[in-house]
Design an enzyme around this catalytic site. Structure first.
Site, PDB file in Angstrom:
ATOM      1  N   CYS A 190       0.871  -1.001   0.012  1.00  0.00           N
ATOM      2  CA  CYS A 190       0.014   0.046  -0.042  1.00  0.00           C
ATOM      3  C   CYS A 190       0.687   1.228   0.013  1.00  0.00           C
ATOM      4  O   CYS A 190       0.325   2.248  -0.562  1.00  0.00           O
ATOM      5  CB  CYS A 190      -0.983  -0.009   1.300  1.00  0.00           C
ATOM      6  SG  CYS A 190      -2.037  -1.482   1.221  1.00  0.00           S
ATOM      7  N   HIS A 194       0.982   5.181  -1.415  1.00  0.00           N
ATOM      8  CA  HIS A 194       0.211   5.964  -0.546  1.00  0.00           C
ATOM      9  C   HIS A 194       1.058   6.279   0.724  1.00  0.00           C
ATOM     10  O   HIS A 194       0.577   6.435   1.633  1.00  0.00           O
ATOM     11  CB  HIS A 194      -0.902   5.516  -0.171  1.00  0.00           C
ATOM     12  CG  HIS A 194      -2.093   5.339  -1.306  1.00  0.00           C
ATOM     13  ND1 HIS A 194      -2.503   6.463  -1.575  1.00  0.00           N
ATOM     14  CD2 HIS A 194      -2.435   4.380  -1.734  1.00  0.00           C
ATOM     15  CE1 HIS A 194      -3.519   5.985  -2.600  1.00  0.00           C
ATOM     16  NE2 HIS A 194      -3.553   4.685  -2.861  1.00  0.00           N
ATOM     17  N   CYS A 241      -8.014  -2.093  -4.219  1.00  0.00           N
ATOM     18  CA  CYS A 241      -6.472  -1.756  -3.792  1.00  0.00           C
ATOM     19  C   CYS A 241      -5.514  -2.907  -4.007  1.00  0.00           C
ATOM     20  O   CYS A 241      -4.369  -2.874  -4.642  1.00  0.00           O
ATOM     21  CB  CYS A 241      -6.055  -0.955  -2.495  1.00  0.00           C
ATOM     22  SG  CYS A 241      -6.502   0.853  -2.641  1.00  0.00           S
TER      23      CYS A 241
END
Length: 280
Positions: A190, A194, A241
């Site tokens: 992730c 991000h 995601c």
């Protein structure tokens, strides 16, 4: 007479000129991408300011389903405890996920709704979370509609996800570890997208979810992504995601999903919820 440049001088000039041209071309492409991103953000801002979201219909349907008697026990969800007491909906979503002693788990909204469907209405786990995510361009599931209604009851409130129990603190730490964990065929995490500010993929801005910037994303779900043509919840966004990371699809309401939402949510504490919103 004009002097011809030697091959060495030509090569030297080319060595200087090509990088300059590449730099100029790169700057032009960057400026064009920035312009498109700004236009896209302005469009979404305009849509959100105008009001009138298609997800409003989901909220209305969810409100009806909340008080509708269903299941073997022929009961409604009106006594569902979402963390603020049986039947209290106003402000509950702003404080989820949280630890529930009756299940011994940290639960988000959908997980808690499934628990209430099982305990109050007598549905089996398979019945409670059946078709939990709508197909692209399809109709939202009953569970999604109820989640939209409950979440909207916290619209305009401050996010205040508790960290008062060992279980809640552990969920946050596990979510943080999973956020930075690299896996899959491309060794993605992730954090790859991000964990820094001012990043972008194509025209889509990527919020930094490791700090208070997380609220820019977290505080605007559930939402209506135009690309989907159907209202979506935060659990669906987690699945999307992980699909993009080429990870195996997580189980609905799994601890992994719960922990990631906990991590993002706690990082967003203090921000104001705005839901439903428009997304790309």
């Amino acid at each position: 007479m004009k002097q011809r440049l030697s091959s060495k001088k030509k090569a030297a000039l080319a060595g200087i000129t090509m990088p300059v041209l590449m730099l100029l071309a790169g700057n032009a492409a960057q400026a064009q991408a920035d312009s498109v991103t700004q236009e896209g953000n302005a469009y979404l801002q305009m849509m959100n300011e105008m009001g009138g979201n298609p997800a409003d219909f989901n909220i209305d349907d969810g409100k009806k389903l909340w008080s509708e008697k269903a299941g073997p026990k022929h009961a409604s969800l009106e006594q569902c405890d979402l963390g603020l007491g049986p039947g209290v909906v106003k402000g509950a979503y702003a404080q989820l996920p949280r630890y529930f002693a009756d299940t011994g788990r940290v639960q988000d909204l959908e997980s808690r709704l499934v628990t209430c469907m099982e305990t109050l209405q007598g549905l089996t786990p398979m019945q409670a979370d059946k078709d939990h995510f709508a197909k692209e361009g399809g109709n939202a599931s009953p569970l999604e509609n109820i989640a939209m209604y409950v979440a909207h009851e916290s619209d305009g409130m401050k996010i205040a996800i508790p960290q008062g129990t060992p279980q809640e603190r552990l969920a946050y730490e596990n979510g943080k570890k999973l956020f930075f964990y690299r896996a899959g065929p491309f060794s993605f995490s992730c954090a790859a997208c991000h964990s820094e500010s001012a990043k972008r993929i194509k025209i889509s801005a990527l919020p930094n979810l490791t700090n208070a910037e997380a609220a820019g994303s977290y505080a605007t779900w559930p939402a209506y992504p135009n690309s989907q043509g159907v209202a979506r919840t935060l659990e669906w966004r987690m699945l999307a995601c992980e699909r993009q990371q080429r990870w195996p699809a997580p189980k609905f309401t799994s601890n992994a999903v719960m922990d990631l939402i906990e991590y993002m949510g706690v990082n967003s504490n203090g921000a104001t919820l705005h839901t439903p919103t428009f997304k790309r």
